[in-house]
Scaffold this motif. Structure first.
Motif, short mmCIF file in Angstrom:
data_model
loop_
_atom_site.label_atom_id
_atom_site.label_comp_id
_atom_site.label_asym_id
_atom_site.label_seq_id
_atom_site.Cartn_x
_atom_site.Cartn_y
_atom_site.Cartn_z
N MET A 22 18.51 -1.38 0.00
CA MET A 22 17.50 -1.16 1.03
C MET A 22 18.12 -1.39 2.40
O MET A 22 18.75 -2.39 2.64
N THR A 23 18.01 -0.39 3.28
CA THR A 23 18.56 -0.52 4.62
C THR A 23 17.68 -1.44 5.45
O THR A 23 16.53 -1.72 5.12
N GLU A 24 18.24 -1.91 6.58
CA GLU A 24 17.47 -2.79 7.45
C GLU A 24 16.24 -2.09 8.00
O GLU A 24 15.19 -2.69 8.20
N LYS A 25 16.34 -0.75 8.22
CA LYS A 25 15.21 0.00 8.74
C LYS A 25 14.06 0.04 7.75
O LYS A 25 12.90 0.12 8.12
N ASP A 26 14.40 0.00 6.44
CA ASP A 26 13.37 0.06 5.41
C ASP A 26 12.80 -1.31 5.07
O ASP A 26 11.76 -1.40 4.42
N ALA A 27 13.48 -2.39 5.45
CA ALA A 27 13.06 -3.74 5.05
C ALA A 27 12.04 -4.28 6.05
O ALA A 27 12.31 -5.22 6.78
N TRP A 28 10.85 -3.69 6.05
CA TRP A 28 9.82 -4.13 6.98
C TRP A 28 8.70 -4.81 6.20
O TRP A 28 8.59 -4.69 4.99
N THR A 29 7.86 -5.54 6.94
CA THR A 29 6.81 -6.36 6.33
C THR A 29 5.45 -5.95 6.85
O THR A 29 5.27 -5.72 8.04
N LEU A 30 4.49 -5.88 5.94
CA LEU A 30 3.09 -5.64 6.29
C LEU A 30 2.30 -6.92 6.05
O LEU A 30 2.40 -7.52 4.97
N SER A 31 1.53 -7.35 7.03
CA SER A 31 0.69 -8.54 6.90
C SER A 31 -0.78 -8.13 6.89
O SER A 31 -1.23 -7.42 7.79
N LEU A 32 -1.51 -8.60 5.89
CA LEU A 32 -2.96 -8.46 5.86
C LEU A 32 -3.57 -9.76 6.36
O LEU A 32 -3.28 -10.84 5.83
N VAL A 33 -4.39 -9.69 7.39
CA VAL A 33 -5.05 -10.87 7.96
C VAL A 33 -6.52 -10.84 7.53
O VAL A 33 -7.25 -9.92 7.90
N VAL A 34 -6.94 -11.87 6.77
CA VAL A 34 -8.25 -11.85 6.13
C VAL A 34 -9.01 -13.13 6.47
O VAL A 34 -8.81 -14.17 5.83
N PRO A 35 -9.88 -13.13 7.48
CA PRO A 35 -10.70 -14.32 7.77
C PRO A 35 -11.77 -14.49 6.68
O PRO A 35 -12.39 -13.52 6.24
N VAL A 36 -11.99 -15.73 6.24
CA VAL A 36 -13.00 -16.00 5.22
C VAL A 36 -13.78 -17.25 5.61
O VAL A 36 -13.24 -18.18 6.22
N MET A 37 -15.05 -17.25 5.23
CA MET A 37 -15.90 -18.42 5.42
C MET A 37 -16.94 -18.43 4.31
O MET A 37 -17.78 -17.55 4.22
N ASN A 38 -16.80 -19.40 3.40
CA ASN A 38 -17.67 -19.50 2.22
C ASN A 38 -17.62 -18.20 1.39
O ASN A 38 -18.64 -17.59 1.10
N GLU A 39 -16.41 -17.80 1.04
CA GLU A 39 -16.18 -16.57 0.27
C GLU A 39 -15.46 -16.87 -1.04
O GLU A 39 -14.60 -16.12 -1.48
N GLU A 40 -15.82 -17.97 -1.70
CA GLU A 40 -15.15 -18.39 -2.92
C GLU A 40 -15.13 -17.28 -3.97
O GLU A 40 -14.10 -17.01 -4.62
N GLU A 41 -16.26 -16.58 -4.14
CA GLU A 41 -16.36 -15.58 -5.19
C GLU A 41 -15.64 -14.28 -4.85
O GLU A 41 -15.42 -13.45 -5.73
N ALA A 42 -15.28 -14.09 -3.59
CA ALA A 42 -14.69 -12.82 -3.18
C ALA A 42 -13.17 -12.81 -3.21
O ALA A 42 -12.56 -11.73 -3.14
N ILE A 43 -12.54 -13.97 -3.33
CA ILE A 43 -11.07 -14.03 -3.24
C ILE A 43 -10.40 -13.25 -4.37
O ILE A 43 -9.55 -12.38 -4.12
N ASP A 44 -10.76 -13.54 -5.61
CA ASP A 44 -10.10 -12.88 -6.75
C ASP A 44 -10.37 -11.38 -6.80
O ASP A 44 -9.43 -10.60 -7.03
N PRO A 45 -11.61 -10.91 -6.61
CA PRO A 45 -11.81 -9.45 -6.57
C PRO A 45 -11.01 -8.78 -5.46
O PRO A 45 -10.50 -7.66 -5.64
N PHE A 46 -10.88 -9.43 -4.32
CA PHE A 46 -10.10 -8.86 -3.23
C PHE A 46 -8.63 -8.73 -3.63
O PHE A 46 -8.02 -7.67 -3.43
N LEU A 47 -8.05 -9.77 -4.20
CA LEU A 47 -6.65 -9.72 -4.59
C LEU A 47 -6.42 -8.70 -5.71
O LEU A 47 -5.37 -8.03 -5.73
N SER A 48 -7.38 -8.58 -6.61
CA SER A 48 -7.26 -7.57 -7.66
C SER A 48 -7.25 -6.16 -7.07
O SER A 48 -6.47 -5.29 -7.48
N ALA A 49 -8.11 -5.94 -6.07
CA ALA A 49 -8.14 -4.63 -5.41
C ALA A 49 -6.83 -4.37 -4.67
O ALA A 49 -6.34 -3.23 -4.66
N ILE A 50 -6.26 -5.38 -4.06
CA ILE A 50 -4.97 -5.22 -3.37
C ILE A 50 -3.88 -4.86 -4.38
O ILE A 50 -3.06 -3.96 -4.14
#
Length: 331
Positions: free
Chosen positions: A1-29
């Motif tokens: 992998m070249t340096e040009k291809d070695a890039w990073t994507l960050s998902l920023v996900v604010p949560v507040m009292n979302e205990e039940e939503a964490i696992d479904p979200f990660l499964s969808a990702i």
């Protein structure tokens, strides 16, 4: 992998009292974004949750090294939590999104394509339809976008939320903006750069319930208007001028009537009307001044926007994906 291809994507996900939503979200990702980027960071910001959200995030980080999470010391609000995520994301591109899957993860592929292949610095999602919202909410949202763009020098796209891809240079620009009263839709648009919208149909929330009610939405809209426009202050100069002109005309009419017909005793109704009218005008104008002065008061104190109690992996790098990287294009 070249340096040009070695890039990073960050998902920023604010949560507040979302205990039940964490696992479904990660499964969808996992189902939709395995091949979206060579390296992926999933950054959750726990904005003062009081349920089991922290435990769910701890478990997720232990089984998936792409997951990192911050816990704020209390509930600072979604705008502050999103700012914390943008400040701490390590990606070359950052995507703020909701955990409830109303921001469909598959749309990120199109975000990345336009960013990588077409050279856009920001790619934002535009809600093609809002069938999941009530009619009153759709109407009020439309009026807000129209009103805001008429009054502000910073234009925000109609029906575009926080869901978007942001290039690293816009991220660095956002990190230089120090204001405490945050209206992220306006802040995203303020730096400029090349941007484009991608239309999508927003699905209904799959897990949990919205933390926004009418009162919070009203204050959110008020923050946006006051933060990006001085028109509410300026308009009172025009209103005052018009009222003064009408008063002067009325005075001339009264003098003329006295000269022609003689003096008369003013009526109670006209006196009370004038008192109530001008009293109401003064209270409204004082209220507008108070909105701006309150923000000056907040900014003058220079308190931090948020405080972090816990960072699950400040020094850890996101792991590489197992599938081939996306094809490099324009940057």
């Amino acid at each position: 992998m070249t340096e040009k291809d070695a890039w990073t994507l960050s998902l920023v996900v604010p949560v507040m009292n979302e205990e039940e939503a964490i696992d479904p979200f990660l499964s969808a990702i996992d189902d939709t974004l395995n091949d979206v980027a060579p390296q992926l960071e999933i950054l959750f910001i726990d904005d003062g949750s009081t349920d089991g959200t922290a435990q769910a995030l701890t478990a997720a980080a232990q089984r998936d090294s792409r997951v990192r999470w911050l816990r704020l010391t209390r509930n600072f609000g979604k705008e502050a939590a999103m700012s914390a995520g943008i400040d701490h994301a390590v990606g070359d591109a950052v995507v703020p999104m909701d955990v409830d899957l109303q921001d469909p993860p598959e749309l990120i592929h199109e975000f990345v394509r336009k960013w990588r292949d077409e050279g856009y610095d920001m790619v934002y999602g535009v809600r093609g339809s809002r069938h999941e919202d009530t009619r009153s909410k759709r109407t009020s949202a439309g009026l807000f976008y129209s009103f805001f763009n008429r009054l502000s020098t910073t234009t925000i796209p109609s029906n575009a939320g926080d869901y978007r891809l942001i290039d690293r240079r816009i991220v660095e620009a956002l990190r230089q903006l120090p204001e405490r009263s945050r209206f992220m839709k306006g802040l995203f648009s303020w730096p400029g750069y090349r941007s484009v919208g991608v239309y999508y149909d927003r699905p209904a929330r799959q897990v949990g319930s919205s933390k926004f009610n009418f009162w919070k939405l009203w204050n959110f809209a008020l923050d946006g208007l006051v933060s990006f426009s001085t028109w509410p202050l300026r308009v009172w100069s025009y209103i005052g001028g018009v009222v003064a002109l009408l008063s002067f005309v009325y005075i001339l009419i009264l003098i003329t009537r006295v000269l022609i017909f003689g003096s008369e005793v003013p009526g109670y109704a006209s006196l009370m009307t004038a008192i109530l009218f001008f009293g109401g005008m003064q209270l409204i104008s004082i209220g507008v001044l108070g909105e701006y002065i309150s923000r000056l008061f907040i900014e003058a104190k220079q308190r931090p926007l948020y405080l972090i109690e816990h960072d699950s992996g400040a020094a850890r790098k996101p792991i590489a994906q197992t599938r081939p990287a996306a094809k490099a294009g324009a940057s």
